[in-house]
Design an enzyme around this catalytic site. Structure first.
Site, short mmCIF file in Angstrom:
data_model
loop_
_atom_site.label_atom_id
_atom_site.label_comp_id
_atom_site.label_asym_id
_atom_site.label_seq_id
_atom_site.Cartn_x
_atom_site.Cartn_y
_atom_site.Cartn_z
N SER A 43 0.84 -1.19 0.00
CA SER A 43 0.00 0.00 0.00
C SER A 43 0.89 1.25 0.00
O SER A 43 1.70 1.43 -0.91
CB SER A 43 -0.96 -0.04 1.19
OG SER A 43 -2.02 0.85 1.03
N ASP A 207 -5.79 -3.58 -2.34
CA ASP A 207 -4.71 -3.24 -1.41
C ASP A 207 -4.05 -4.48 -0.79
O ASP A 207 -4.73 -5.34 -0.24
CB ASP A 207 -5.32 -2.37 -0.31
CG ASP A 207 -4.29 -1.65 0.52
OD1 ASP A 207 -3.30 -2.28 0.93
OD2 ASP A 207 -4.47 -0.45 0.77
#
Length: 322
Positions: A43, A207
């Protein structure tokens, strides 16, 4: 000594925490994260890791985060700073968790039945959340323009989760799909329910923090001697009955498991995670730019105190002297 750096998720605020920690290591010890053998980014950590591989120093990372003057030689961040970035709405995990879920497809069900020990129900559930409205690609337009024709060298591993089956995919690692770096970063940053999934090779990706906020254990077989983990989303959270503290406890639990896995493989580890002061500065909105300067300052001070401990300082100096 072979060294790896793990950069965990945490949004814009997490990037500020990365910057504060890396700035201390660079300033006090001469540790240059740009030169380590492998960087694992998840991320927000995938953005920080990519910028390091593009040659950005920790000092300039911190300056860029708070919009301070950059060094004369940093053309990469000058380009990034000059690229317009759309404003993001506040991030509220409760709003995300209230979004409707899709039914799991056969690939996810088959994986859960075939390898239950590898299946993470929470990760699978997050991958099934209805798509968000924001386009992560708009946020990363500058990276697309900066990247070269191939993958960075030394290694840069970027973690994302495939929606089809909830499986973690580590882009940049041998045997995984070959994609442009900016697409891998976008996939790693596509927070479910907030950003739209990123399409790569016919599959949607979200993510990498859905699987783990750091994914540190992917380095077990990499032949490393030392791994430095920067984990903005973990740290002591106490027992407050709210979603933010619960998410930190979950992140801390996963991180402990991953650190133990590295240690069983004979890899020494140093973990940097925000304490109470840093967490107060970071707040609960990981997309907020309200007090990034405060995040960097508190993380710089706390990291300096922690890194000065003899057992920690000795490992960092050994990494610098390798």
């Amino acid at each position: 000594m072979r060294v790896g750096v793990v950069l965990g998720g945490g949004g814009v605020v997490g990037q500020a925490y990365h910057s504060g920690v890396l700035a201390v290591l660079e300033h006090d010890f001469g540790f240059d994260a740009r030169t380590v053998d492998v960087i694992v980014g998840t991320s927000a950590g995938s953005i920080t890791g990519t910028l390091l591989r593009l040659g950005v120093s920790a000092e300039d990372l911190a300056a860029w985060t708070v919009k301070a003057p950059l060094s004369d030689e940093d053309e990469v961040l000058r380009h990034v700073a000059g690229t317009p970035v759309p404003e993001l709405a506040p991030f509220n995990p409760l709003h995300v968790l209230r979004r409707p879920l899709r039914l799991p497809g056969r690939h996810m069900v088959q994986r859960a039945l075939a390898r239950p020990w590898q299946f993470r129900p929470l990760a699978a559930g997050m991958a099934l959340i209805a798509p968000g409205q924001h386009d992560i690609a708009e946020q990363l337009a500058a990276l697309r323009e900066l990247e070269g024709p191939g993958w960075p060298d030394p290694d840069l591993w970027i973690c994302a989760v495939r929606q089809r089956d909830g499986r973690r995919i580590v882009f940049g690692r041998p045997g995984t799909p070959e994609v442009p770096v900016h697409q891998a970063v976008a996939a790693s940053c596509a927070v479910p329910g907030y950003f739209a999934p990123v399409r790569i090779g016919g599959h949607g990706y979200v993510d990498g923090g859905v699987h783990s906020p750091t994914n540190a254990a992917v380095l077990r077989g990499r032949g490393l001697d030392l791994v430095l983990v920067i984990s903005p989303m973990s740290g002591p959270a106490g027992w407050l009955p709210d979603v933010y503290a619960a998410s930190r406890r979950h992140a801390a639990r996963l991180l402990r498991q991953e650190v133990r896995a590295l240690q069983r493989a004979g890899i020494r580890t140093v973990v940097f995670a925000p304490g109470a002061a840093e967490q107060r500065a970071m707040g609960n909105d990981m997309m907020s730019r309200h007090d990034l300067n405060g995040v960097i300052q508190t993380s710089f001070l706390a990291t300096g105190a922690y890194a000065a401990r003899p057992e920690v300082a000795d490992l960092i100096r050994a990494a610098v002297g390798r």
